[in-house]
Design a protein around this motif. Structure first.
Motif, PDB file in Angstrom:
ATOM      1  N   ASN A   1      28.579 -15.713 -23.851  1.00 35.69           N
ATOM      2  CA  ASN A   1      27.743 -16.365 -22.848  1.00 35.69           C
ATOM      3  C   ASN A   1      28.156 -16.031 -21.419  1.00 35.69           C
ATOM      4  O   ASN A   1      27.318 -15.951 -20.520  1.00 35.69           O
ATOM      5  CB  ASN A   1      27.791 -17.886 -23.037  1.00 35.69           C
ATOM      6  CG  ASN A   1      26.953 -18.353 -24.210  1.00 35.69           C
ATOM      7  OD1 ASN A   1      26.407 -17.549 -24.958  1.00 35.69           O
ATOM      8  ND2 ASN A   1      26.839 -19.657 -24.382  1.00 35.69           N
TER       9      ASN A   1
ATOM     10  N   HIS B   1      14.083 -15.929 -23.516  1.00 33.41           N
ATOM     11  CA  HIS B   1      15.403 -15.388 -23.208  1.00 33.41           C
ATOM     12  C   HIS B   1      15.952 -16.079 -21.956  1.00 33.41           C
ATOM     13  O   HIS B   1      15.294 -16.946 -21.370  1.00 33.41           O
ATOM     14  CB  HIS B   1      15.388 -13.861 -23.071  1.00 33.41           C
ATOM     15  CG  HIS B   1      14.450 -13.326 -22.029  1.00 33.41           C
ATOM     16  ND1 HIS B   1      14.450 -13.739 -20.702  1.00 33.41           N
ATOM     17  CD2 HIS B   1      13.478 -12.366 -22.110  1.00 33.41           C
ATOM     18  CE1 HIS B   1      13.552 -13.066 -20.017  1.00 33.41           C
ATOM     19  NE2 HIS B   1      12.925 -12.244 -20.856  1.00 33.41           N
TER      20      HIS B   1
ATOM     21  N   ASN C   1      24.743 -21.709 -28.929  1.00 31.04           N
ATOM     22  CA  ASN C   1      23.690 -22.318 -28.111  1.00 31.04           C
ATOM     23  C   ASN C   1      22.745 -23.228 -28.875  1.00 31.04           C
ATOM     24  O   ASN C   1      21.904 -23.887 -28.268  1.00 31.04           O
ATOM     25  CB  ASN C   1      22.896 -21.213 -27.407  1.00 31.04           C
ATOM     26  CG  ASN C   1      23.766 -20.424 -26.432  1.00 31.04           C
ATOM     27  OD1 ASN C   1      24.707 -20.959 -25.867  1.00 31.04           O
ATOM     28  ND2 ASN C   1      23.445 -19.154 -26.257  1.00 31.04           N
ATOM     29  N   SER C   2      22.894 -23.284 -30.181  1.00 30.09           N
ATOM     30  CA  SER C   2      22.069 -24.215 -30.958  1.00 30.09           C
ATOM     31  C   SER C   2      22.633 -25.628 -30.944  1.00 30.09           C
ATOM     32  O   SER C   2      21.932 -26.583 -31.266  1.00 30.09           O
ATOM     33  CB  SER C   2      21.964 -23.731 -32.407  1.00 30.09           C
ATOM     34  OG  SER C   2      23.251 -23.706 -33.019  1.00 30.09           O
TER      35      SER C   2
ATOM     36  N   TYR D   1      16.698 -25.741 -22.142  1.00 31.49           N
ATOM     37  CA  TYR D   1      15.783 -24.927 -22.946  1.00 31.49           C
ATOM     38  C   TYR D   1      14.376 -24.835 -22.386  1.00 31.49           C
ATOM     39  O   TYR D   1      13.711 -23.816 -22.585  1.00 31.49           O
ATOM     40  CB  TYR D   1      15.702 -25.489 -24.365  1.00 31.49           C
ATOM     41  CG  TYR D   1      17.010 -25.492 -25.118  1.00 31.49           C
ATOM     42  CD1 TYR D   1      17.440 -24.369 -25.818  1.00 31.49           C
ATOM     43  CD2 TYR D   1      17.814 -26.626 -25.147  1.00 31.49           C
ATOM     44  CE1 TYR D   1      18.641 -24.375 -26.526  1.00 31.49           C
ATOM     45  CE2 TYR D   1      19.022 -26.640 -25.841  1.00 31.49           C
ATOM     46  CZ  TYR D   1      19.429 -25.516 -26.526  1.00 31.49           C
ATOM     47  OH  TYR D   1      20.608 -25.525 -27.216  1.00 31.49           O
TER      48      TYR D   1
ATOM     49  N   TYR E   1      15.934 -20.692 -27.523  1.00 28.97           N
ATOM     50  CA  TYR E   1      15.857 -21.618 -28.637  1.00 28.97           C
ATOM     51  C   TYR E   1      16.712 -21.125 -29.809  1.00 28.97           C
ATOM     52  O   TYR E   1      16.854 -19.916 -30.025  1.00 28.97           O
ATOM     53  CB  TYR E   1      14.408 -21.787 -29.097  1.00 28.97           C
ATOM     54  CG  TYR E   1      13.534 -22.486 -28.091  1.00 28.97           C
ATOM     55  CD1 TYR E   1      13.803 -23.797 -27.705  1.00 28.97           C
ATOM     56  CD2 TYR E   1      12.439 -21.833 -27.507  1.00 28.97           C
ATOM     57  CE1 TYR E   1      13.014 -24.444 -26.769  1.00 28.97           C
ATOM     58  CE2 TYR E   1      11.643 -22.476 -26.571  1.00 28.97           C
ATOM     59  CZ  TYR E   1      11.937 -23.781 -26.197  1.00 28.97           C
ATOM     60  OH  TYR E   1      11.157 -24.416 -25.261  1.00 28.97           O
ATOM     61  N   PRO E   2      17.273 -22.060 -30.586  1.00 24.99           N
ATOM     62  CA  PRO E   2      18.063 -21.656 -31.762  1.00 24.99           C
ATOM     63  C   PRO E   2      17.220 -20.835 -32.740  1.00 24.99           C
ATOM     64  O   PRO E   2      16.044 -21.129 -32.965  1.00 24.99           O
ATOM     65  CB  PRO E   2      18.472 -23.000 -32.388  1.00 24.99           C
ATOM     66  CG  PRO E   2      18.368 -24.002 -31.281  1.00 24.99           C
ATOM     67  CD  PRO E   2      17.248 -23.521 -30.406  1.00 24.99           C
ATOM     68  N   SER E   3      17.826 -19.830 -33.317  1.00 30.14           N
ATOM     69  CA  SER E   3      17.090 -18.985 -34.264  1.00 30.14           C
ATOM     70  C   SER E   3      16.593 -19.792 -35.459  1.00 30.14           C
ATOM     71  O   SER E   3      15.553 -19.474 -36.042  1.00 30.14           O
ATOM     72  CB  SER E   3      17.982 -17.841 -34.742  1.00 30.14           C
ATOM     73  OG  SER E   3      19.131 -18.342 -35.404  1.00 30.14           O
TER      74      SER E   3
ATOM     75  N   ASP F   1      23.883 -17.198 -30.293  1.00 33.98           N
ATOM     76  CA  ASP F   1      22.988 -18.176 -30.910  1.00 33.98           C
ATOM     77  C   ASP F   1      23.751 -19.304 -31.589  1.00 33.98           C
ATOM     78  O   ASP F   1      23.385 -20.478 -31.476  1.00 33.98           O
ATOM     79  CB  ASP F   1      22.080 -17.471 -31.923  1.00 33.98           C
ATOM     80  CG  ASP F   1      21.164 -18.448 -32.644  1.00 33.98           C
ATOM     81  OD1 ASP F   1      20.258 -18.998 -31.982  1.00 33.98           O
ATOM     82  OD2 ASP F   1      21.361 -18.672 -33.855  1.00 33.98           O
TER      83      ASP F   1
END
Length: 514
Positions: free
Chosen positions: A92, A504, A102-103, A149, A480-482, A99
């Motif tokens: 980051n 992004h 960041n989720s 987000y 956003y989280p995958s 990911d």
């Protein structure tokens, strides 16, 4: 939380064990009676420690805060930089957004704030004050999420869309609901007497509903200023109403404190994974600011106060691990989790006054009150000499380990209020001092930097975003989280459409119009 649920179940057993009439015998044996509910609010009380400790995440002294905020907002605010080259230095800090990190803020906030708040709302008629507090905690937690987000699940939380997932709201719709909920909370709590048995789970204001109302009004002011560029007329109305309702002042602090609750940054400090950011060194050293020695420890290397520039090439942790860590005055293991201060509120009011809005005093007066409130909060003494300094300005940054990271100060802003300066210059002055005062709350500092561009931070030197994030502009949001694309695809794709740009880190949020 288990402790409170156990007490509730035990008490429930006692109330159902003794019955004197046929009506009571025919009640469902495991359903709490309205009378018992009104007497002790047994089940509702269990939700409040969870919500309070999950805003600045440390629920049950868990380890989630590093992923919730420290490895994103705390870095992007300019406050802190990890000396650790996580994932081969592609992380980051260098805009190679991870990911799996960041989720966390997305998922935990829905689980630990929205879900319990929803449970409390089912009993709003029986316990209106509890409901009012839950609304404030809901906004205090979830505005951080939308400001990371963009569009998020909010007004329809608990519902499911056709695909079986959570529907999203636009950020504008989320903010509209925030203001409605804060107004509702103020009306439910202002001038209301304390409920004694709520104080045991109120880890912020010990059952003082008037302080909760002041916190709600202060949050309303914070969020009104957030939308001041995208919706100035609406922001003016909301900000003036918030100030009129009564906000944090003097030595007021909104913070979470409980026996046994540990500050999550203390653990990260023990790992040496969060040290002083270079902008902190540049600004605090340049201003000869007495808060420098209160906020940070001197470097183990040479006794100087040394920060690390974000987004540089770091080969090993040993290179920078002896730079300045955060002082225990701020993040000691038993320190409260600080959410909002009177100093921040004075600066919010100062900016409102600078806009020509009614804020209860002049911009200069409120600016100086904000600085003094911060000095008082940290035991830094009288701020009058500091406030009279019209020459000190941020210093150039010098990296003793790698001259390639050296960079000139990004601003020549000074401390003393200048009535002859332009509104833009004085706005930078307000926002720079506000940034200093809000430390270590990196989420709010990052949001305000994106909204205003102040204080002027150093750009990253190494950028692994594949061109999606501009090094000079800085990161704008977290993707956003995958997992949302896997389990809630239609909703998250609709959210990206509401976002108005690609999913992004370079896409501006709704209120970020710069």
């Amino acid at each position: 939380m288990k402790k409170y649920i156990f007490a509730a179940v035990a008490a429930l057993g006692m109330t159902t064990a003794c019955t004197d009439n046929f009506e009571d015998i025919n009640k469902a044996p495991h359903q709490i009676s309205e009378e018992s509910f009104q007497a002790d609010y047994l089940f509702l009380k269990a939700f409040f420690p969870q919500m309070q400790q999950s805003i600045y995440y440390n629920f049950g002294n868990g380890y989630g805060y590093q992923l919730q905020q420290n490895l994103n907002a705390d870095i992007y605010s300019g406050y802190m930089t990890p000396p650790t080259p996580f994932i081969g230095n592609k992380n980051n800090a260098t805009y190679a957004l991870v990911d799996g990190w960041n989720s966390w803020a997305f998922n935990k906030s829905l689980d630990n704030i929205l879900a319990p708040a929803k449970s409390v709302s089912k009993h709003m008629d029986l316990a209106p004050e509890f409901y009012g507090v839950s609304l404030i905690l809901k906004v205090a937690g979830m505005h951080r999420v939308t400001d990371m987000y963009g569009p998020i699940p909010y007004t329809k939380y608990g519902e499911v869309n056709e695909g079986g997932g959570l529907p999203y709201d636009s950020q504008e719709a989320v903010y509209d609901m925030f203001f409605e909920e804060l107004d509702m909370a103020i009306s439910l709590l202002k001038d209301k007497p304390a409920i004694a048995n709520f104080s045991e789970v109120d880890q912020m204001f010990k059952g003082d509903f008037n302080m909760w109302a002041k916190f709600a009004a202060s949050l309303k002011l914070r969020l009104a200023m957030r939308i001041s560029e995208v919706a100035p007329a609406k922001a003016k109305t909301l900000a003036e109403a918030a100030i009129s309702a009564g906000v944090l002042e003097g030595g007021d602090l909104a913070q979470v404190s409980a026996d046994g609750l540990k500050h999550p940054m203390a653990l990260i400090k023990s790992w040496k994974d969060a040290l002083m950011g270079a902008p902190m060194e540049s600004i605090l050293k340049g201003f000869n600011d007495p808060r420098l020695a209160i906020y940070f420890d001197p470097s183990d290397q040479d006794g100087e106060y040394r920060g690390i520039r974000q987004g540089i090439e770091i080969e090993t942790k040993d290179t920078y691990s002896d730079f300045s860590g955060i002082n225990d005055n701020v993040i000691g293991v038993n320190k409260p989790l600080l959410l909002m201060t009177a100093a921040e509120v004075y600066f919010l009011r100062a900016e409102a006054a600078l806009n020509g809005w009614s804020a209860g005093a002049s911009a200069k007066e409120l600016y100086e009150m904000g600085v003094q409130a911060s000095f008082d909060q940290h035991g830094a003494g009288d701020a009058s000499t500091y406030l009279a300094d019209a020459t000190s300005m941020p210093a150039d940054y010098v990296d003793p380990e790698n001259a390639a990271n050296d960079i000139a100060a990004q601003s020549d802003i000074t401390i003393a209020w200048d009535a002859a300066a332009s509104a833009m210059v004085n706005k930078e002055r307000i926002l720079t001092q506000k940034w200093i005062a809000m430390f270590p709350e990196g989420q709010e500092a990052w949001s305000e930097y994106r909204r205003t561009g102040y204080p002027k931070l150093f750009p990253v030197e190494v950028n692994y975003s594949n061109g999606t994030i501009d090094s000079e502009e800085g990161i704008k949001r977290i993707p956003y989280p995958s997992a949302q694309y896997q389990t809630n695809a239609a909703a998250v794709e609709a959210a990206v459409q509401m976002l108005g740009g690609a999913d992004h880190g370079g896409t501006n949020l709704w209120w970020d119009v710069d």
